[in-house]
Design a protein around this motif. Structure first.
Motif, mmCIF file in Angstrom:
data_model
loop_
_atom_site.group_PDB
_atom_site.id
_atom_site.type_symbol
_atom_site.label_atom_id
_atom_site.label_comp_id
_atom_site.label_asym_id
_atom_site.label_seq_id
_atom_site.Cartn_x
_atom_site.Cartn_y
_atom_site.Cartn_z
ATOM 1 N N GLY A 1 -12.734 4.473 -10.151
ATOM 2 C CA GLY A 1 -11.927 5.272 -9.237
ATOM 3 C C GLY A 1 -12.043 4.770 -7.813
ATOM 4 N N GLY A 2 -11.350 5.409 -6.902
ATOM 5 C CA GLY A 2 -11.335 4.983 -5.515
ATOM 6 C C GLY A 2 -12.568 5.429 -4.757
ATOM 7 N N GLY A 3 -12.640 4.996 -3.486
ATOM 8 C CA GLY A 3 -13.749 5.371 -2.628
ATOM 9 C C GLY A 3 -13.293 6.304 -1.527
ATOM 10 N N ALA A 4 -14.159 6.468 -0.518
ATOM 11 C CA ALA A 4 -13.893 7.439 0.527
ATOM 12 C C ALA A 4 -12.785 6.999 1.482
ATOM 13 C CB ALA A 4 -15.183 7.705 1.308
ATOM 14 N N PHE A 5 -12.694 5.692 1.750
ATOM 15 C CA PHE A 5 -11.694 5.229 2.715
ATOM 16 C C PHE A 5 -11.476 3.730 2.550
ATOM 17 C CE2 PHE A 5 -15.493 3.794 4.632
ATOM 18 C CZ PHE A 5 -15.175 2.783 5.516
ATOM 19 N N ILE A 6 -10.429 3.211 3.185
ATOM 20 C CA ILE A 6 -10.184 1.775 3.256
ATOM 21 C C ILE A 6 -10.328 1.358 4.716
ATOM 22 C CG2 ILE A 6 -8.473 -0.051 3.006
ATOM 23 C CD1 ILE A 6 -7.368 1.325 0.622
ATOM 24 N N ASP A 7 -11.135 0.359 4.970
ATOM 25 C CA ASP A 7 -11.379 -0.077 6.336
ATOM 26 C C ASP A 7 -10.119 -0.703 6.937
ATOM 27 O OD1 ASP A 7 -13.265 -0.662 8.557
ATOM 28 O OD2 ASP A 7 -12.735 -2.729 8.060
ATOM 29 N N GLY A 8 -9.827 -0.361 8.183
ATOM 30 C CA GLY A 8 -8.611 -0.861 8.824
ATOM 31 C C GLY A 8 -8.785 -2.175 9.546
ATOM 32 N N VAL B 1 -7.529 -3.521 0.440
ATOM 33 C CA VAL B 1 -7.108 -2.797 -0.758
ATOM 34 C C VAL B 1 -8.249 -2.089 -1.484
ATOM 35 C CG1 VAL B 1 -5.204 -4.405 -1.072
ATOM 36 C CG2 VAL B 1 -7.334 -4.782 -2.319
ATOM 37 N N ILE B 2 -9.500 -2.573 -1.356
ATOM 38 C CA ILE B 2 -10.613 -1.983 -2.088
ATOM 39 C C ILE B 2 -11.282 -0.931 -1.224
ATOM 40 C CG2 ILE B 2 -12.830 -2.396 -3.209
ATOM 41 C CD1 ILE B 2 -11.935 -5.158 -3.924
#
Length: 365
Positions: A198-205, A314-315
């Motif tokens: 599943g996904g994580g807390a956020f995607i770094d910008g 994307v990760i």
């Protein structure tokens, strides 16, 4: 106790004593490169040094030459000697007992049992077999699974249709097979890194960035060893930047060295959601680890030279103490305020042997 002996015919002898094997089986440089005590003199010396002094080679080496040879030549590990790693002992046993047939140009098989061939090139681990001999989903070696490892299944037989070696074998070498058994069970696969379901807390910008998962590690124990890197699994929250997988040696807190770089995957290679790809298109990567070495995984959201980004990371990452570390790599990133960006040091690329530390840090989670 009754012992049955089989005496091969001349033609059967040539099955193993072949031109590929050099006709003579047994003594070779890597087996003789060890110290022994000679009973008649009480002298303890390296066998190769002794043979050279006795003029037993086709050329005479100077003292400096023979010492260089002794210190540089490959050395086989005795099966019973625990001073050598389990892998070295098992591979040396296979070299002595199997490699005279199982090598390039030898008998019909898909692996190379010679000790001189690196493990990752031997095609032992998850190597394909020509016949399943009634075993479901077999490999030459199925890590951690003796029943599916035909190397163990066949070598652990005597007097049967599938026994290996197939000639003049009436007794199983139990001591040798115990070393092989322990090695195969120790090869059980493991995974390190975040949960990829599943996904994580956020995607770094900020990108391109190098991500390191510092919370999930693997420590080499029981002496030096080898880790074979096979797969790269990740969850993509969207399509975007290319992804280059990495393995890093953990030297300390926020202090890493890159030891393996995989094949970069573009948005044409992965999908939104969970992905499982080969770490490298060149095949498995073998990493030699010292006892106590700690490794972690990571990735860069760009090509190794820092190019290709622009479509967005994307990760997803996880937050919290001891979780993911993110290191900004391009000029003018969000930098460590106490140690500003230096173009000649904080390079926008990643390379083998490159140190990654707080000097590169764009963000520490």
């Amino acid at each position: 106790m009754t012992q049955t002996w089989a005496y091969p015919s001349r033609s059967e002898c040539l099955t193993c004593h072949s031109s590929i094997a050099g006709f003579v089986l047994g003594p070779n440089t890597r087996q003789l490169n060890k110290v022994m005590t000679y009973p008649s003199t009480g002298i303890t010396a390296n066998q190769l040094v002794t043979y050279n002094a006795l003029g037993m080679f086709d050329q005479t080496f100077s003292t400096a030459e023979i010492n260089t040879l002794v210190n540089s030549v490959l050395t086989a590990a005795p099966t019973h000697d625990a001073d050598f790693t389990l892998a070295d002992r098992a591979r040396s046993y296979l070299d002595s007992n199997c490699a005279y047939c199982h090598q390039p140009g030898g008998v019909r098989a898909n692996f190379d049992a010679r000790l001189s061939t690196p493990l990752y090139q031997q095609n032992f681990i998850l190597g394909s077999v020509n016949e399943n001999i009634g075993v479901t989903d077999p490999y030459v070696i199925a890590p951690g699974d003796l029943s599916r490892s035909l190397l163990h299944v066949r070598a652990n037989q005597a007097g049967t249709e599938f026994a290996m070696p197939p000639l003049a074998k009436d007794v199983v070498d139990t001591a040798g097979m115990e070393v092989i058994r322990e090695w195969l069970l120790a090869l059980e696969p493991f995974e390190i890194g975040n949960d990829t379901s599943g996904g994580g807390a956020f995607i770094d910008g900020h990108h391109p960035s190098l991500y390191v998962n510092e919370s999930d590690t693997h420590t080499q124990t029981g002496g030096p060893g080898t880790v074979i890197v096979q797969d790269f699994k990740f969850f993509a929250q969207r399509l975007g930047n290319p992804i280059t997988p990495l393995v890093l040696l953990k030297n300390g807190d926020d202090d890493y060295t890159v030891i393996a770089i995989g094949t970069t995957r573009t948005s044409a290679d992965y999908t939104v959601g969970e992905n499982s790809l080969d770490f490298s298109d060149a095949g498995e990567i073998e990493l030699a680890l010292a006892d106590g070495a700690v490794i972690v995984t990571g990735f860069m959201d760009a090509n190794p030279d820092g190019s290709g980004w622009g479509a967005g990371s994307v990760i997803p990452a996880d937050t919290g103490a001891g979780e993911d570390e993110i290191y900004a790599l391009l000029p003018n990133p969000l930098i460590n305020q106490t140690d500003p960006f230096q173009p000649d040091r904080d390079v926008p690329s990643v390379a083998l042997g490159q140190p990654i530390s707080t000097t590169n840090a764009g963000k520490a989670l």
